[in-house]
Design an enzyme around this catalytic site. Structure first.
Site, short mmCIF file in Angstrom:
data_model
loop_
_atom_site.label_atom_id
_atom_site.label_comp_id
_atom_site.label_asym_id
_atom_site.label_seq_id
_atom_site.Cartn_x
_atom_site.Cartn_y
_atom_site.Cartn_z
N ASN A 17 14.38 -8.45 37.93
CA ASN A 17 13.36 -8.60 36.87
C ASN A 17 11.96 -8.55 37.46
O ASN A 17 11.06 -7.92 36.89
CB ASN A 17 13.56 -9.91 36.11
CG ASN A 17 14.64 -9.80 35.05
OD1 ASN A 17 14.44 -9.20 34.01
ND2 ASN A 17 15.82 -10.35 35.34
N HIS A 112 16.83 -15.95 29.80
CA HIS A 112 18.17 -16.50 30.03
C HIS A 112 19.21 -15.50 29.52
O HIS A 112 19.06 -14.97 28.41
CB HIS A 112 18.30 -17.84 29.30
CG HIS A 112 19.64 -18.48 29.56
ND1 HIS A 112 19.92 -19.10 30.76
CD2 HIS A 112 20.76 -18.54 28.82
CE1 HIS A 112 21.17 -19.53 30.73
NE2 HIS A 112 21.70 -19.20 29.57
C1 GAR Z 1 18.69 -12.85 35.32
O1 GAR Z 1 19.84 -12.30 34.73
C2 GAR Z 1 18.19 -14.02 34.50
O2 GAR Z 1 18.44 -13.86 33.14
C3 GAR Z 1 18.99 -15.16 35.07
O3 GAR Z 1 19.01 -14.91 36.45
C4 GAR Z 1 19.03 -13.49 36.67
C5 GAR Z 1 18.04 -13.17 37.74
O4 GAR Z 1 18.21 -11.86 38.18
N1 GAR Z 1 18.39 -16.42 34.76
C6 GAR Z 1 19.09 -17.53 34.47
O5 GAR Z 1 20.31 -17.59 34.51
C7 GAR Z 1 18.24 -18.74 34.10
N2 GAR Z 1 19.02 -19.80 33.61
P1 GAR Z 1 17.10 -11.17 39.09
O6 GAR Z 1 16.80 -12.11 40.26
O7 GAR Z 1 17.75 -9.90 39.58
O8 GAR Z 1 15.90 -10.90 38.24
#
Ligand code: GAR
Length: 205
Positions: A17, A112
């Site tokens: 992200n 989330h």
């Molecule tokens: C994402 O899928 C986000 O939605 C989740 O962590 C991932 C991070 O991915 N967040 C949660 O679960 C928060 N409770 P990334 O590091 O590749 O962006």
């Protein structure tokens, strides 16, 4: 020229992200500037992504502090010094205390990977998969002191089909995140978000 909207991104892991925001700000799809990455994991790939993109990082080790409030005060000083307009949590796997929540009420958001209030907490994609729901999705919400409990700003549904696997579902969820999250940040940048208690509306401009 009006100054750009200033965001700080908090992340603990892969940073896909984070990378989307780097790409979106560089291409001009999102008119904002990432002024800081905050991470609690020195070895997380996201820290390397920030280095590569030439973005300042504030990396801390939570174990070096007696309590969460102590490191959050340092983070707050970093954010204030950089005049951050919006704090964007993107896979930041820690609960926040009132030190940051109170300073950034209405100006701190999280993504989330489920349709909240279903499946809060860790491993939300897996939780939904194991439960066997037919529709899951993603939620962008304001941050309060709870675990994924803040007012909902936007959600997008993702279907779970017979032919899906946990891996294909994860891919669909991550693809949806990359569409929705920069869009929500652009609404903030354009002053389109109105918050009344738990009701968040997006004003058309
Ligand atoms: C994402 O899928 C986000 O939605 C989740 O962590 C991932 C991070 O991915 N967040 C949660 O679960 C928060 N409770 P990334 O590091 O590749 O962006």
């Amino acid at each position: 020229m009006a100054s750009l909207f200033r965001i700080a991104i908090f992340a603990s892991g892969q940073g896909s992200n984070f990378q989307t925001f780097v790409d979106a700000t560089q291409s001009g799809r999102l008119e904002a500037e990432i002024v800081l990455l905050v991470s609690d994991k020195a070895k997380a790939p996201v820290v390397e992504r920030a280095q590569r993109a030439g973005i300042d990082s504030y990396v801390f080790d939570p174990k070096a502090y007696a309590k969460r409030e102590d490191y959050e005060l340092e983070i707050a000083a970093e954010l204030e010094r950089r005049q951050v307009d919006l704090v964007v949590l993107a896979g930041y796997m820690r609960l926040l205390t009132s030190v940051l929540v109170d300073r950034y009420t209405g100006r701190m958001i999280n993504i989330h990977p489920s349709l909240l209030p279903a499946f809060p907490g860790k491993d939300a994609i897996e939780q939904a998969w194991e439960y066997g729901v037919k529709t899951t999705g993603i939620t962008v919400h304001l941050v309060d002191g709870g675990m994924d409990t803040g007012a909902v700003i936007a959600q997008k549904a993702v279907e779970i089909r017979n032919e899906d696997s946990l891996e294909s579902l994860e891919e669909k969820i991550h693809a949806a995140e990359k569409e929705l999250y920069p869009q929500v940040v652009s609404w903030f940048a354009k002053g389109m978000i109105r918050v009344e208690g738990r009701k968040v509306s997006v004003l058309q401009k």
